[in-house]
Design a protein around this motif. Sequence first.
Motif, PDB file in Angstrom:
ATOM      1  N   ALA A   1     -95.626  41.085 -34.406  1.00 25.97           N
ATOM      2  CA  ALA A   1     -95.414  39.640 -34.429  1.00 25.97           C
ATOM      3  C   ALA A   1     -95.518  39.006 -33.043  1.00 25.97           C
ATOM      4  N   SER A   2     -95.107  39.728 -32.010  1.00 22.26           N
ATOM      5  CA  SER A   2     -95.094  39.149 -30.673  1.00 22.26           C
ATOM      6  C   SER A   2     -95.560  40.173 -29.642  1.00 22.26           C
ATOM      7  N   PRO A   3     -96.850  40.507 -29.653  1.00 22.01           N
ATOM      8  CA  PRO A   3     -97.359  41.553 -28.760  1.00 22.01           C
ATOM      9  C   PRO A   3     -97.224  41.224 -27.276  1.00 22.01           C
ATOM     10  N   SER A   4     -97.068  39.937 -26.940  1.00 24.38           N
ATOM     11  CA  SER A   4     -96.956  39.572 -25.527  1.00 24.38           C
ATOM     12  C   SER A   4     -95.547  39.759 -24.977  1.00 24.38           C
ATOM     13  N   SER A   5     -94.567  39.979 -25.875  1.00 20.86           N
ATOM     14  CA  SER A   5     -93.191  40.209 -25.432  1.00 20.86           C
ATOM     15  C   SER A   5     -92.989  41.708 -25.244  1.00 20.86           C
ATOM     16  N   VAL A   6     -92.693  42.118 -24.023  1.00 20.43           N
ATOM     17  CA  VAL A   6     -92.613  43.530 -23.688  1.00 20.43           C
ATOM     18  C   VAL A   6     -91.210  43.889 -23.221  1.00 20.43           C
ATOM     19  N   ILE A   7     -90.600  44.871 -23.890  1.00 16.79           N
ATOM     20  CA  ILE A   7     -89.318  45.399 -23.433  1.00 16.79           C
ATOM     21  C   ILE A   7     -89.624  46.541 -22.475  1.00 16.79           C
ATOM     22  N   ARG A   8     -89.282  46.345 -21.206  1.00 17.18           N
ATOM     23  CA  ARG A   8     -89.627  47.300 -20.161  1.00 17.18           C
ATOM     24  C   ARG A   8     -88.487  48.282 -19.924  1.00 17.18           C
ATOM     25  N   THR A   9     -88.813  49.547 -19.816  1.00 18.66           N
ATOM     26  CA  THR A   9     -87.836  50.571 -19.464  1.00 18.66           C
ATOM     27  C   THR A   9     -87.801  50.712 -17.945  1.00 18.66           C
ATOM     28  N   VAL A  10     -86.628  50.549 -17.369  1.00 17.22           N
ATOM     29  CA  VAL A  10     -86.448  50.709 -15.930  1.00 17.22           C
ATOM     30  C   VAL A  10     -85.717  52.027 -15.723  1.00 17.22           C
ATOM     31  N   ARG A  11     -86.409  52.991 -15.174  1.00 13.84           N
ATOM     32  CA  ARG A  11     -85.867  54.343 -15.036  1.00 13.84           C
ATOM     33  C   ARG A  11     -84.510  54.339 -14.321  1.00 13.84           C
TER      34      ARG A  11
END
Length: 261
Positions: free
Chosen positions: A240-250
Amino acid sequence: MSGLEDMRWPALSMEAVEADVVLGVALMKPLVLICSQDAELYLFLSHILGVDGFTSEPAGGVKEALALADERELQAVVLDCGPASATGSTICARFKGEPRTGGLPVIALIAPGAEDQHLDLLKAGIDESFVRPFAPAKLLDCLRMKLALPKPGSNGIENGGWISCGDLEIRLDAHRVRGNGHEVHLGPIEFNLLRLLLETPGKVFTRDELISAAWPANIHVGVRTVDVHISRLRRALKAASPSSVIRTVRSAGYSLEWPDG
């Protein structure tokens, strides 16, 4: 009454879990687990849930119910509590005691003559209970209230506004999420996670902060459980929202990135 062993459950389940596809966006129907040994009751409940926009999956006991909770993204649980069965409170207690399922609404359907189970169900953490026979509309209204879903054909609550980040929007008062204008159905834990991330895009939230925002205070939640629910949230948002990215910060946590452009 026929037993569960007489039913062709695999065929029913595959039909029940089909997703609607609208303009290329897969919109998953809210999935309700029905724990019952009564096949006729399951067929009745699955029918009324299907008509109202839900889908369902059957489980005959504690082990099967918990196994399905691991495999599927459940939204709620309905327990059939008969006079000769004490498994309802057991299943409820197990669900409420598990980090991955502790936030799921659990509703009991108590058969006539089994009213004495009500106290045990309350102790186990039951969210709502109805004594059979009951009006199906009451169960449907209860599920929608617990999941904060609008009624079919409704646009939801009109007061209050949307919080948006690019093409992703969340409406807190109606417990709704949209991506590119299309509804995205999330479980209670995923909704709470997204709410926190979306309120401050770009900020890195630690896993402890995510746990405090998304889980009940009396539930112990491990790091791996947070990662699993973040993964589920990513899958739900991807179409639905490919431009919204949940980023993993190590070694730090997760953040919701601002969409490009």
